[in-house]
Motif scaffolding. Structure first.
Motif, PDB file in Angstrom:
ATOM      1  N   LYS A 252      -0.651  -7.315  -2.663  1.00 26.76           N
ATOM      2  CA  LYS A 252      -1.347  -8.002  -1.562  1.00 26.76           C
ATOM      3  C   LYS A 252      -2.035  -7.000  -0.645  1.00 26.76           C
ATOM      4  CE  LYS A 252       1.913 -11.887  -1.486  1.00 26.76           C
ATOM      5  NZ  LYS A 252       3.040 -11.332  -2.259  1.00 26.76           N
ATOM      6  N   ASN A 253      -1.549  -5.759  -0.649  1.00 26.71           N
ATOM      7  CA  ASN A 253      -2.154  -4.716   0.180  1.00 26.71           C
ATOM      8  C   ASN A 253      -2.060  -3.384  -0.560  1.00 26.71           C
ATOM      9  OD1 ASN A 253      -3.153  -3.090   2.190  1.00 26.71           O
ATOM     10  ND2 ASN A 253      -1.301  -3.150   3.438  1.00 26.71           N
ATOM     11  N   LEU A 254      -3.113  -3.053  -1.311  1.00 29.82           N
ATOM     12  CA  LEU A 254      -3.092  -1.856  -2.155  1.00 29.82           C
ATOM     13  C   LEU A 254      -3.662  -0.613  -1.457  1.00 29.82           C
ATOM     14  CD1 LEU A 254      -4.137  -3.408  -5.601  1.00 29.82           C
ATOM     15  CD2 LEU A 254      -1.925  -2.402  -5.048  1.00 29.82           C
ATOM     16  N   ASP A 255      -3.895  -0.719  -0.138  1.00 32.16           N
ATOM     17  CA  ASP A 255      -4.487   0.427   0.575  1.00 32.16           C
ATOM     18  C   ASP A 255      -3.575   1.648   0.523  1.00 32.16           C
ATOM     19  OD1 ASP A 255      -6.616  -1.143   1.178  1.00 32.16           O
ATOM     20  OD2 ASP A 255      -5.853  -1.752   3.143  1.00 32.16           O
ATOM     21  N   GLU A 256      -2.288   1.432   0.813  1.00 34.37           N
ATOM     22  CA  GLU A 256      -1.321   2.532   0.833  1.00 34.37           C
ATOM     23  C   GLU A 256      -0.103   2.152  -0.004  1.00 34.37           C
ATOM     24  OE1 GLU A 256      -1.348   5.631   2.199  1.00 34.37           O
ATOM     25  OE2 GLU A 256      -3.460   5.264   2.699  1.00 34.37           O
ATOM     26  N   PRO A 257       0.492   3.116  -0.717  1.00 33.17           N
ATOM     27  CA  PRO A 257       1.715   2.787  -1.472  1.00 33.17           C
ATOM     28  C   PRO A 257       2.901   2.567  -0.525  1.00 33.17           C
ATOM     29  CG  PRO A 257       1.263   5.131  -1.622  1.00 33.17           C
ATOM     30  CD  PRO A 257       0.104   4.526  -0.887  1.00 33.17           C
ATOM     31  N   LEU A 258       3.843   1.729  -0.948  1.00 33.16           N
ATOM     32  CA  LEU A 258       5.078   1.553  -0.176  1.00 33.16           C
ATOM     33  C   LEU A 258       5.876   2.856  -0.196  1.00 33.16           C
ATOM     34  CD1 LEU A 258       6.071  -1.981  -1.521  1.00 33.16           C
ATOM     35  CD2 LEU A 258       5.162  -1.455   0.744  1.00 33.16           C
TER      36      LEU A 258
END
Length: 456
Positions: A252-258
């Motif tokens: 859902k949010n691929l900007d930054e890795p977890l």
């Protein structure tokens, strides 16, 4: 002074152990191909390994019980005209296996009960649709007879295997070589990694891109990606300095890795094997002599290092046993089939427990061999959730089902061809009759001419 608190986990003491020498499969000439696939596929009945073959491609299929030295004359599956690059057992039928090859074809094979007694050269179905070699195969987890294949032509094809038809062809999304392709838990999405340094989540029926991440890992070496059971994505790749990395992403949010963790500086691509029941991911590098394993949780840093199994010999490939094929009374949570140059060695992952009773916390209900949706319904838009089974009394394999092929299309084409042949045969017979009549007329004429000449 703050004391470091050790994270509690029932999998903290998981340990790997190779089986005894007499339980290995010896004297097998494992394929020398440099392709980055597993080279081995295993289910509760058989183990299959890609082997060296002259004049084409072959793989060997052995019943799990046939350990020890494997005779050179053991029959193989040898219908491909080029080297075999990937093999995959059908999750819904333990006697059906798919193979992809350098000859651009995908073949589906039915293995008889008890294994092969003679070389198998004729597949049940041959699937032609790729223009370059086929290196990735993956069966749909919940739909019967749905197979995904990816080739070096940058094309992804979804097949209805029973009909022998390519139902979906995704050929405009990937601009370069596809490194990996896998399904999510219910088969409603596909995850791919590509040489164009992009990670993509696709809608399988439309071929549309749902989410895309450019450069999940900075390095230029191959990236692998797998879905977690909650929809998150785990990737393995390389940094710009060629250090191996593992990362977890939220689609859902691929900007930054977890999380993004660096592991080491080895050169082999890391093959991830994920167990949704225990949330453990095992990383096996080709050419490595170790298997690292991590627990994936909902709390930071999300991917927790557990331990590492190490051995002396490096691995050329790796097979991963489905949960229903494990020995639950020995607290076995994973079993790998490690390929060496001339043998296959099972490696067992165990949680140390004192009790011999069934450990419910280690073995929640797991995915069984029954599909939840038929291929035609799935292609029409119906998704099916996995059908779960309990391992409390151990898994008992059902009688092997025969792989049914719908041959209506083949039958119509063959009947049309036979009617053409019949028509052709009729024409030939008529011509032959005419020639016979002409010959008889000529004979009568020559006879008449001879009579007239004798009178004169």
């Amino acid at each position: 002074m703050s004391r470091k608190v050790v994270r509690t986990s029932k999998f903290r003491h998981v340990f790997g152990q190779a089986v005894k020498a007499d339980q290995c499969y010896d004297d097998i000439r494992i394929s020398q191909q440099t392709w980055d696939s597993n080279f081995c596929s295993v289910n509760p009945s058989f183990v299959a390994m890609i082997v060296e073959a002259s004049g084409g491609g072959a793989f060997i299929v052995l019943p799990l019980s046939k350990t020890g030295r494997i005779d050179m004359s053991t029959p193989t599956v040898c219908g491909h005209t080029g080297p075999v690059l990937d093999i995959e057992w059908c999750p819904h039928n333990d006697h059906v296996i798919a193979s992809g090859s350098e000859d651009c074809s995908v073949m589906i094979w039915q293995i008889p009960e008890g294994g092969l007694t003679s070389p198998l050269k004729e597949p049940v179905v041959k699937l032609d649709g790729h223009s370059k070699r086929v290196g990735i195969l993956s069966w749909h987890p919940t739909a019967r007879n749905v197979l995904m294949s990816a080739g070096c032509d940058n094309v992804l094809i979804l097949w209805n295997v029973a009909r022998g038809e390519a139902m979906v062809r995704i050929d405009s999304v990937h601009t370069d070589l596809i490194y990996s392709a896998c399904w999510n838990r219910n088969g409603s999405q596909i995850l791919t990694s590509c040489k164009d340094k992009k990670l993509r989540v696709l809608n399988p029926r439309q071929g549309a891109v749902i989410a895309e991440k450019d450069k999940p890992h900075e390095g230029s070496r191959p990236i692998r990606a797998v879905f977690m059971s909650d929809g998150k994505v785990l990737t393995t790749g390389f940094s710009r300095m060629s250090e191996r990395q593992v990362a977890l992403w939220d689609p859902k949010n691929l900007d930054e890795p977890l999380t993004l963790q660096e592991l080491d500086t080895s050169s082999g691509a890391l093959l991830p094997f994920y167990d949704p029941d225990t949330s453990i991911v095992y990383l096996c590098g080709k050419g490595d002599s170790s298997i690292r394993y991590f627990e994936v949780t909902d709390e930071a840093p999300y991917v927790h290092y557990l331990s590492m199994y190490s051995s002396k010999e490096s691995q050329k490939g790796m097979g991963y046993m489905p949960k229903r094929g494990l020995e639950v009374n020995k607290c076995e949570i994973a079993r790998f089939y490690k390929l060496h140059e001339r043998k296959c060695e099972p490696v067992v992952m165990t949680v140390p427990r004192k009790s011999d009773l069934f450990q419910e916390d280690l073995y929640p209900n797991t995915i069984g061999p029954e599909p939840s949706v038929e291929a035609d319904d799935w292609f029409d838009g119906k998704d099916g959730e996995p059908v779960f089974i309990s391992l409390k009394d151990g898994f008992v394999a059902a009688k092997p089902k025969e792989f049914k092929v719908i041959k209506s299309l083949m039958a119509t084409s063959s009947s049309a061809a036979s009617s053409h042949r019949q028509a052709d045969n009729g024409d030939v017979q008529a011509l032959q009759a005419e020639v016979k009549q002409l010959k008889e007329a000529m004979e009568q004429l020559t006879k008449r001419v001879g009579e007239l000449e004798s009178k004169n």
